[in-house]
Design a protein around this motif. Structure first.
Motif, short mmCIF file in Angstrom:
data_model
loop_
_atom_site.label_atom_id
_atom_site.label_comp_id
_atom_site.label_asym_id
_atom_site.label_seq_id
_atom_site.Cartn_x
_atom_site.Cartn_y
_atom_site.Cartn_z
N THR A 6 9.33 14.62 8.36
CA THR A 6 10.08 14.81 7.13
C THR A 6 10.77 13.52 6.72
O THR A 6 10.98 12.61 7.51
N THR A 7 11.15 13.46 5.45
CA THR A 7 11.92 12.35 4.92
C THR A 7 13.39 12.58 5.26
O THR A 7 13.77 13.67 5.71
N PRO A 8 14.26 11.59 5.06
CA PRO A 8 15.69 11.77 5.37
C PRO A 8 16.34 12.95 4.66
O PRO A 8 17.32 13.51 5.17
N ASP A 9 15.81 13.36 3.50
CA ASP A 9 16.41 14.51 2.81
C ASP A 9 15.72 15.83 3.17
O ASP A 9 15.93 16.86 2.52
N GLY A 10 14.89 15.81 4.22
CA GLY A 10 14.30 17.04 4.72
C GLY A 10 13.00 17.47 4.06
O GLY A 10 12.47 18.53 4.38
N GLN A 11 12.46 16.65 3.17
CA GLN A 11 11.20 16.98 2.51
C GLN A 11 10.02 16.52 3.35
O GLN A 11 10.15 15.58 4.15
N PRO A 12 8.86 17.18 3.23
CA PRO A 12 7.68 16.71 3.97
C PRO A 12 7.36 15.26 3.62
O PRO A 12 7.37 14.89 2.45
N ARG A 13 7.13 14.45 4.63
CA ARG A 13 6.77 13.06 4.36
C ARG A 13 5.32 12.99 3.92
O ARG A 13 4.42 13.52 4.58
N ARG A 14 5.09 12.33 2.80
CA ARG A 14 3.75 12.18 2.26
C ARG A 14 3.27 10.74 2.46
O ARG A 14 4.05 9.85 2.77
N THR A 15 1.97 10.57 2.27
CA THR A 15 1.40 9.23 2.31
C THR A 15 0.74 8.92 0.99
O THR A 15 -0.15 9.65 0.53
N LEU A 16 1.19 7.84 0.37
CA LEU A 16 0.65 7.35 -0.90
C LEU A 16 -0.19 6.12 -0.61
O LEU A 16 0.29 5.16 0.00
N VAL A 17 -1.45 6.14 -1.05
CA VAL A 17 -2.32 4.97 -0.96
C VAL A 17 -2.55 4.46 -2.38
O VAL A 17 -3.08 5.19 -3.22
N ALA A 18 -2.13 3.24 -2.64
CA ALA A 18 -2.35 2.61 -3.94
C ALA A 18 -3.52 1.65 -3.82
O ALA A 18 -3.50 0.72 -3.01
N PHE A 19 -4.55 1.87 -4.63
CA PHE A 19 -5.79 1.08 -4.58
C PHE A 19 -5.85 0.22 -5.83
O PHE A 19 -5.85 0.73 -6.95
N HIS A 20 -5.89 -1.10 -5.62
CA HIS A 20 -5.88 -2.04 -6.74
C HIS A 20 -7.02 -3.03 -6.64
O HIS A 20 -7.59 -3.25 -5.56
N ALA A 21 -7.36 -3.65 -7.76
CA ALA A 21 -8.50 -4.56 -7.81
C ALA A 21 -8.18 -5.93 -7.24
O ALA A 21 -8.98 -6.50 -6.49
N HIS A 22 -7.02 -6.49 -7.61
CA HIS A 22 -6.68 -7.86 -7.24
C HIS A 22 -5.24 -7.94 -6.73
O HIS A 22 -4.41 -7.12 -7.11
N PRO A 23 -4.93 -8.95 -5.93
CA PRO A 23 -3.53 -9.22 -5.64
C PRO A 23 -2.80 -9.47 -6.97
O PRO A 23 -3.31 -10.23 -7.79
N ASP A 24 -1.71 -8.85 -7.20
CA ASP A 24 -0.82 -8.85 -8.37
C ASP A 24 -0.98 -7.61 -9.23
O ASP A 24 -0.08 -7.27 -10.01
N ASP A 25 -2.12 -6.89 -9.13
CA ASP A 25 -2.30 -5.71 -9.98
C ASP A 25 -1.30 -4.61 -9.65
O ASP A 25 -0.95 -3.80 -10.51
N GLU A 26 -0.86 -4.57 -8.41
CA GLU A 26 0.10 -3.54 -8.02
C GLU A 26 1.43 -3.69 -8.75
O GLU A 26 2.16 -2.73 -8.97
N ALA A 27 1.75 -4.93 -9.16
CA ALA A 27 3.08 -5.22 -9.68
C ALA A 27 3.35 -4.56 -11.01
O ALA A 27 4.45 -4.03 -11.24
N LEU A 28 2.38 -4.55 -11.90
CA LEU A 28 2.64 -4.12 -13.27
C LEU A 28 2.74 -2.61 -13.43
O LEU A 28 3.69 -2.10 -14.03
N LEU A 29 1.76 -1.87 -12.91
CA LEU A 29 1.66 -0.44 -13.22
C LEU A 29 2.22 0.49 -12.15
O LEU A 29 2.57 1.63 -12.46
N THR A 30 2.30 0.05 -10.90
CA THR A 30 2.63 1.01 -9.84
C THR A 30 3.72 0.56 -8.88
O THR A 30 4.11 1.32 -8.00
N SER A 31 4.24 -0.66 -9.00
CA SER A 31 5.19 -1.15 -8.00
C SER A 31 6.47 -0.34 -7.96
O SER A 31 7.06 -0.12 -6.90
N GLY A 32 6.93 0.15 -9.11
CA GLY A 32 8.13 0.97 -9.12
C GLY A 32 7.94 2.28 -8.39
O GLY A 32 8.80 2.71 -7.61
N THR A 33 6.81 2.91 -8.63
CA THR A 33 6.50 4.17 -7.96
C THR A 33 6.33 3.97 -6.46
O THR A 33 6.78 4.79 -5.64
N MET A 34 5.69 2.88 -6.08
CA MET A 34 5.53 2.57 -4.66
C MET A 34 6.88 2.35 -3.99
O MET A 34 7.15 2.90 -2.92
#
Length: 289
Positions: A6-34
């Protein structure tokens, strides 16, 4: 007997896999969510398909091989700042932009020349190892149409099928809102001469197709740091300017308005727009050890 993680607030811990094309692509669209998922106690994995060797950069970054090495260092720094637990690359060569078709470099294959099934199995291995709950890819148009981004969509969709990953989210943006935001920014800052505003008017997704809207205002600092980590992609020779450099010059109050939300499309989603990428995952999909 298995014990639920579980997470610190007691919720089930999930696993997020972010798949991107190039180094830097993660920054614009998904870095906040990650960063948000990591801060909540979830496991975040970043997978990059290519080496980014054909990315535009100033000549001080050297040869294609030297640029690829630098970009791996940059994405590593970005990942650390976002709280990423695991960083992997599929090891393919950058396919490049525009109409030119580049031959495979020695010892590597361009991502777009690799059969979808082969690349998908390589990603599926990681998805299985991680028992991933959510895979993030791109929309069918690859956002703004880069050939490697389109291939990420194709490979990601197939990999999720092979691995049985419960949820696939396509990172995107509502094009009408995006264009309005860019026009607002353009009132205060001059974009590079090669910035294609008309291209953004055709890119990403219609608002009606957005299924997930994530508030990442609290992660704006982490998102900006992720962008800043990719210094090579903000560089250019002479008086030329790069879009990433222009974004980084936006002062924080305006930056937070422009980049304080991230959007996704789940083709299987039914119902109103969700603000939680993990919401609705059923109990049998909970991670356990």
């Amino acid at each position: 007997m298995k014990t639920m993680i579980t997470t610190p607030d007691g919720q089930p811990r999930r696993t997020l896999v972010a798949f991107h094309a190039h180094p830097d692509d993660e920054a614009l669209l998904t870095s906040g969510t990650m960063a948000k998922a990591a801060a909540q106690g979830h496991r975040v994995v970043l997978v990059v398909a290519t080496d980014g060797a054909l990315g535009l950069a100033g000549s001080e970054y050297g040869t294609a091989d030297e640029l690829a090495a630098r970009r791996w260092d940059e994405v590593s720094a970005s990942a650390r700042g976002l709280g990423v637990a695991r960083l992997e690359t599929l090891g393919y060569a950058d396919s490049g932009m525009g109409p030119q078709v580049f031959p495979d470099p020695p010892g590597k294959r361009r991502f777009v020349t690799v059969p979808v099934e082969e690349a998908a199995e390589a990603l599926a291995v990681i998805l299985r190892e991680e028992d991933a709950d959510v895979l993030v890819t791109y929309d069918a148009a690859g956002g703004y149409g880069h050939r490697d981004h389109v291939r990420v969509h194709e490979v990601g969709a197939r990999a999720a099928e092979l691995a049985g990953t419960p949820r696939v989210l396509e990172a995107t943006a509502p094009r009408d809102l995006l264009v309005r935001a860019l026009h607002l920014v353009a009132r205060f800052y001059r974009f590079p001469d090669d910035f294609d505003m008309a291209g953004f008017e055709r890119a990403y997704s219609a608002r009606k197709d957005i299924t997930h809207r994530v508030n990442v205002l609290r992660q704006a600092g982490a998102k900006r740091a992720s962008m800043a980590a990719h210094a090579s992609q903000a560089s250019a020779d002479g008086d030329a300017d790069r879009t990433l450099a222009a974004f980084l010059r936006i002062p924080r109050p305006l930056y937070d308005i422009v980049f304080g939300r991230e959007w996704f499309r789940d083709p299987a989603h039914v119902g109103p727009v969700s603000h939680d990428i993990f919401a609705g995952l059923t109990e049998h999909e909970d991670r356990a050890e």
